[in-house]
Design a protein around this motif. Structure first.
Motif, PDB file in Angstrom:
ATOM      1  N   TYR A 423       1.735  26.707  -4.725  1.00  0.00           N
ATOM      2  CA  TYR A 423       2.166  25.383  -5.183  1.00  0.00           C
ATOM      3  C   TYR A 423       3.633  25.412  -5.592  1.00  0.00           C
ATOM      4  N   MET A 424       4.397  24.460  -5.055  1.00  0.00           N
ATOM      5  CA  MET A 424       5.830  24.402  -5.333  1.00  0.00           C
ATOM      6  C   MET A 424       6.120  23.356  -6.399  1.00  0.00           C
ATOM      7  N   ILE A 425       6.797  23.753  -7.450  1.00  0.00           N
ATOM      8  CA  ILE A 425       7.233  22.832  -8.499  1.00  0.00           C
ATOM      9  C   ILE A 425       8.666  22.397  -8.195  1.00  0.00           C
ATOM     10  N   ASP A 426       8.871  21.092  -7.995  1.00  0.00           N
ATOM     11  CA  ASP A 426      10.221  20.593  -7.730  1.00  0.00           C
ATOM     12  C   ASP A 426      10.843  20.050  -9.013  1.00  0.00           C
ATOM     13  N   LYS A 427      12.020  19.476  -8.906  1.00  0.00           N
ATOM     14  CA  LYS A 427      12.749  19.007 -10.080  1.00  0.00           C
ATOM     15  C   LYS A 427      11.987  17.896 -10.803  1.00  0.00           C
ATOM     16  N   GLY A 428      11.454  16.948 -10.047  1.00  0.00           N
ATOM     17  CA  GLY A 428      10.715  15.843 -10.652  1.00  0.00           C
ATOM     18  C   GLY A 428       9.479  16.320 -11.391  1.00  0.00           C
ATOM     19  N   GLU A 429       8.782  17.284 -10.802  1.00  0.00           N
ATOM     20  CA  GLU A 429       7.583  17.831 -11.432  1.00  0.00           C
ATOM     21  C   GLU A 429       7.935  18.579 -12.706  1.00  0.00           C
ATOM     22  N   GLU A 430       9.033  19.342 -12.672  1.00  0.00           N
ATOM     23  CA  GLU A 430       9.435  20.069 -13.878  1.00  0.00           C
ATOM     24  C   GLU A 430       9.740  19.104 -15.016  1.00  0.00           C
ATOM     25  N   GLU A 431      10.387  17.990 -14.702  1.00  0.00           N
ATOM     26  CA  GLU A 431      10.703  17.007 -15.730  1.00  0.00           C
ATOM     27  C   GLU A 431       9.432  16.423 -16.346  1.00  0.00           C
ATOM     28  N   LYS A 432       8.437  16.124 -15.510  1.00  0.00           N
ATOM     29  CA  LYS A 432       7.161  15.604 -16.013  1.00  0.00           C
ATOM     30  C   LYS A 432       6.470  16.626 -16.915  1.00  0.00           C
ATOM     31  N   LEU A 433       6.515  17.880 -16.484  1.00  0.00           N
ATOM     32  CA  LEU A 433       5.865  18.926 -17.267  1.00  0.00           C
ATOM     33  C   LEU A 433       6.555  19.124 -18.609  1.00  0.00           C
ATOM     34  N   ARG A 434       7.882  19.084 -18.614  1.00  0.00           N
ATOM     35  CA  ARG A 434       8.615  19.234 -19.880  1.00  0.00           C
ATOM     36  C   ARG A 434       8.316  18.058 -20.810  1.00  0.00           C
ATOM     37  N   HIS A 435       8.162  16.867 -20.243  1.00  0.00           N
ATOM     38  CA  HIS A 435       7.818  15.705 -21.060  1.00  0.00           C
ATOM     39  C   HIS A 435       6.456  15.904 -21.725  1.00  0.00           C
ATOM     40  N   ARG A 436       5.500  16.422 -20.993  1.00  0.00           N
ATOM     41  CA  ARG A 436       4.168  16.653 -21.552  1.00  0.00           C
ATOM     42  C   ARG A 436       4.207  17.722 -22.645  1.00  0.00           C
ATOM     43  N   ILE A 460       1.777  29.983  -7.895  1.00  0.00           N
ATOM     44  CA  ILE A 460       2.997  29.176  -7.928  1.00  0.00           C
ATOM     45  C   ILE A 460       4.053  29.808  -7.024  1.00  0.00           C
ATOM     46  N   ALA A 461       4.660  28.987  -6.183  1.00  0.00           N
ATOM     47  CA  ALA A 461       5.770  29.466  -5.350  1.00  0.00           C
ATOM     48  C   ALA A 461       6.991  29.661  -6.239  1.00  0.00           C
ATOM     49  N   ARG A 462       7.596  30.837  -6.159  1.00  0.00           N
ATOM     50  CA  ARG A 462       8.760  31.122  -6.991  1.00  0.00           C
ATOM     51  C   ARG A 462       9.947  30.301  -6.497  1.00  0.00           C
ATOM     52  N   GLY A 463      10.629  29.681  -7.448  1.00  0.00           N
ATOM     53  CA  GLY A 463      11.772  28.859  -7.079  1.00  0.00           C
ATOM     54  C   GLY A 463      12.560  28.451  -8.303  1.00  0.00           C
ATOM     55  N   LYS A 464      13.470  27.511  -8.110  1.00  0.00           N
ATOM     56  CA  LYS A 464      14.397  27.094  -9.150  1.00  0.00           C
ATOM     57  C   LYS A 464      13.698  26.512 -10.364  1.00  0.00           C
ATOM     58  N   HIS A 465      12.510  25.902 -10.147  1.00  0.00           N
ATOM     59  CA  HIS A 465      11.858  25.174 -11.234  1.00  0.00           C
ATOM     60  C   HIS A 465      10.553  25.827 -11.713  1.00  0.00           C
ATOM     61  N   SER A 466      10.262  27.006 -11.222  1.00  0.00           N
ATOM     62  CA  SER A 466       8.988  27.646 -11.581  1.00  0.00           C
ATOM     63  C   SER A 466       9.043  28.405 -12.897  1.00  0.00           C
ATOM     64  N   GLY A 467      10.236  28.608 -13.448  1.00  0.00           N
ATOM     65  CA  GLY A 467      10.362  29.386 -14.680  1.00  0.00           C
ATOM     66  C   GLY A 467       9.730  28.727 -15.887  1.00  0.00           C
ATOM     67  N   ILE A 468       9.425  27.468 -15.782  1.00  0.00           N
ATOM     68  CA  ILE A 468       8.809  26.746 -16.895  1.00  0.00           C
ATOM     69  C   ILE A 468       7.387  27.223 -17.180  1.00  0.00           C
ATOM     70  N   VAL A 469       6.772  27.845 -16.190  1.00  0.00           N
ATOM     71  CA  VAL A 469       5.371  28.272 -16.297  1.00  0.00           C
ATOM     72  C   VAL A 469       5.266  29.549 -17.123  1.00  0.00           C
ATOM     73  N   GLN A 470       4.389  29.541 -18.130  1.00  0.00           N
ATOM     74  CA  GLN A 470       4.171  30.709 -18.975  1.00  0.00           C
ATOM     75  C   GLN A 470       3.024  31.585 -18.463  1.00  0.00           C
ATOM     76  N   LYS A 471       1.969  30.945 -17.995  1.00  0.00           N
ATOM     77  CA  LYS A 471       0.790  31.682 -17.542  1.00  0.00           C
ATOM     78  C   LYS A 471       0.264  31.061 -16.249  1.00  0.00           C
ATOM     79  N   GLU A 472      -0.336  31.912 -15.402  1.00  0.00           N
ATOM     80  CA  GLU A 472      -0.932  31.446 -14.151  1.00  0.00           C
ATOM     81  C   GLU A 472      -2.394  31.881 -14.073  1.00  0.00           C
ATOM     82  N   VAL A 473      -3.215  31.003 -13.550  1.00  0.00           N
ATOM     83  CA  VAL A 473      -4.591  31.325 -13.207  1.00  0.00           C
ATOM     84  C   VAL A 473      -4.798  30.892 -11.758  1.00  0.00           C
ATOM     85  N   LYS A 474      -5.280  31.801 -10.929  1.00  0.00           N
ATOM     86  CA  LYS A 474      -5.468  31.495  -9.519  1.00  0.00           C
ATOM     87  C   LYS A 474      -6.945  31.293  -9.201  1.00  0.00           C
TER      88      LYS A 474
END
Length: 480
Positions: A423-436, A460-474
């Motif tokens: 799953y790729m997190i883009d800029k818009g998604e990162e903004e929504k997640l930070r708001h939450r 999570i696909a590693r990219g510019k906006h994936s650093g916001i994630v603290q933990k992953e469950v697959k």
């Protein structure tokens, strides 16, 4: 014994009570089609002295003859097990007296297993069944050390109200109580492997999102067909295997099936659920004891869960539909059942996309223990909820579908995403997640930390906006 998938603890419990030197009274309940009958018959294959199944109310013609139909069926079971010299009983007292005589005749000193399947169906209005059943246990079974009485029922509220929580003659009489749960994803994987049905975990996940972990539904899967081909064969077309299953589910379990269906239909329209007041208004079912009893019965039968949304008062319950099969039926099957290739034709279409997202979230709710294990917090006291804040003129709203609030001052804000690849997190998604995250932080004491936790199929696909994630469950973690 046939190869029973899972159920190890239940089998061990049943065998332990079988080997005891006292009378045993066992109640097994759970959602219809979950495998209660199969568990008992396979565990005690060749060891059941008497067994009888109540007549389904769905198959009865009119209420007037229900007691007669049940007594007739019980009498035929007595005859099939060797009873001679008695005519058809006219009451349940007489019927159980005849059973006592049959068991006396069959008694060779070994353990006698007496199995009543779908016992609630036998308790028809004004039949005197429950009083006679109480007398059978208290006056006869309880004095025989070799008796093991096992009752099953899909009408969980009946079992709990009349047996498990009885305040009458059966108070405290149960020696063993088993609630049989649907298969987990791990057990579904074991089931398909045992049946030599080749399916990837991606497709097993989707099968769970359609059918839940209900063994009876999975038994209709065929080798050599895709997930979509199996779903079409089981649910769609002119004569699917589960043609009228939605209606039969409620007709067979509840005394007020139409009210139950009204509630289920309403709950299916909102992912986060409804309050009792909203349900009363949305269904026109009078607010009061009747509605409360129906909601309790639906929850006890595992169609609905009752929970307190994050931040609400202790008595602000919300009711949420959690049954995967009902969700899928109401969204797709009911309107498209005549289309014999609905699933195959729409496998990659946008029609299924929104459902997959919601159904994956439901499956995550059903595997909270596996999520806790993946987060390595199995030993930490925690609570699970969701949170919705409506937007207004002063700010945007916020919806969090899964929160795990922990005693170690960490809150896992869980985002669940079903995707066919990382799953790729883009800029818009990162903004929504930070708001939450910020909305949630504003409600917490300063000592608490929020960990954004992504629960996905393939990570999570590693990219510019994936650093916001603290933990992953697959997805693989949910199969543990």
């Amino acid at each position: 014994m046939s190869n029973i998938i899972g159920r190890k603890q239940e089998i061990e419990e049943l065998e332990r009570h079988y080997d005891s030197d006292r009378p045993e009274f066992v109640a097994i309940y759970g959602r219809r089609r979950v495998g209660k009958t199969f568990l008992v018959k396979q565990t005690f294959k060749g060891r059941i002295a008497f067994q009888h199944t109540g007549v389904s109310p769905v198959d009865m013609q009119g209420a007037a003859n229900r007691m007669k139909s049940q007594l007739d069926s019980f009498y035929y079971s007595l005859l099939n097990h060797g009873l001679e010299g008695y005519t058809r009983p006219k009451s349940w007292m007489e019927a159980f007296y005849q059973l006592e005589k049959l068991l006396d005749m069959l008694d060779d000193g070994k353990r006698q297993v007496v199995f009543f399947d779908e016992l609630p169906w036998m308790d028809t209005p004004r039949s005197g069944f429950l009083s006679a059943f109480e007398s059978f246990w208290n006056g006869w079974c309880s004095g025989r050390d070799n008796i093991m009485l096992i009752i099953c029922g899909s009408a969980t509220s009946w079992i709990l109200g009349n047996i498990s929580r009885s305040r009458g003659g059966l108070y405290g009489r149960l020696t063993c109580e088993i609630k049989l749960m649907p298969f987990t994803l791990h057990e579904c994987e074991q089931y398909f492997a045992n049946e030599s049905i080749e399916m990837s975990r991606y497709d097993i996940m989707q099968s769970y999102m359609i059918f839940g972990g209900i063994p009876y539904y999975l038994s209709y899967f065929s080798k050599g067909l895709s997930l979509e081909g199996n779903a079409d064969r089981i649910l769609f077309g002119r004569n699917p295997k589960l043609k009228d299953e939605f209606n039969r589910l409620f007709n067979a379990i509840f005394n007020n099936p139409e009210d139950c269906r009204k509630i289920i239909r309403l709950l299916a329209t909102r992912h986060s659920g409804f309050t009792r007041e909203e349900i009363a208004k949305g269904t026109s079912i009078p607010f009061g004891g009747g509605l409360s009893d129906t909601l309790t019965a639906l929850a006890e039968s595992d169609f609905v869960i009752r929970y307190i949304p994050y931040g609400e008062k202790a008595n602000q319950f919300r009711y949420k539909l959690i049954d995967n099969f009902c969700l899928f039926w109401l969204k797709y099957v009911e309107a498209n059942q005549a289309d014999q290739s609905f699933m195959t034709d729409n496998a990659t279409s946008d029609i299924m996309r929104s459902w997959r997202g919601i159904a994956f979230e439901e499956t995550c709710w059903q595997h909270i223990d596996q999520i806790r294990q993946a987060l390595q917090i199995g030993g930490v006291k925690s609570s699970v909820s969701s949170w919705t804040v409506r937007g207004d003129d002063e700010g945007d709203g916020c919806q969090i579908d899964l929160l795990i609030s922990r005693a170690d001052n960490v809150v896992n804000l869980c985002e669940m995403k079903f995707a066919s690849s990382a799953y790729m997190i883009d800029k818009g998604e990162e903004e929504k997640l930070r708001h939450r995250i910020e909305c949630l932080k504003a409600t917490l004491p300063a000592k608490h930390t929020v960990h954004l936790t992504m629960i996905t199929t393939y990570g999570i696909a590693r990219g510019k906006h994936s650093g916001i994630v603290q933990k992953e469950v697959k997805m693989d973690d949910l199969f543990c």
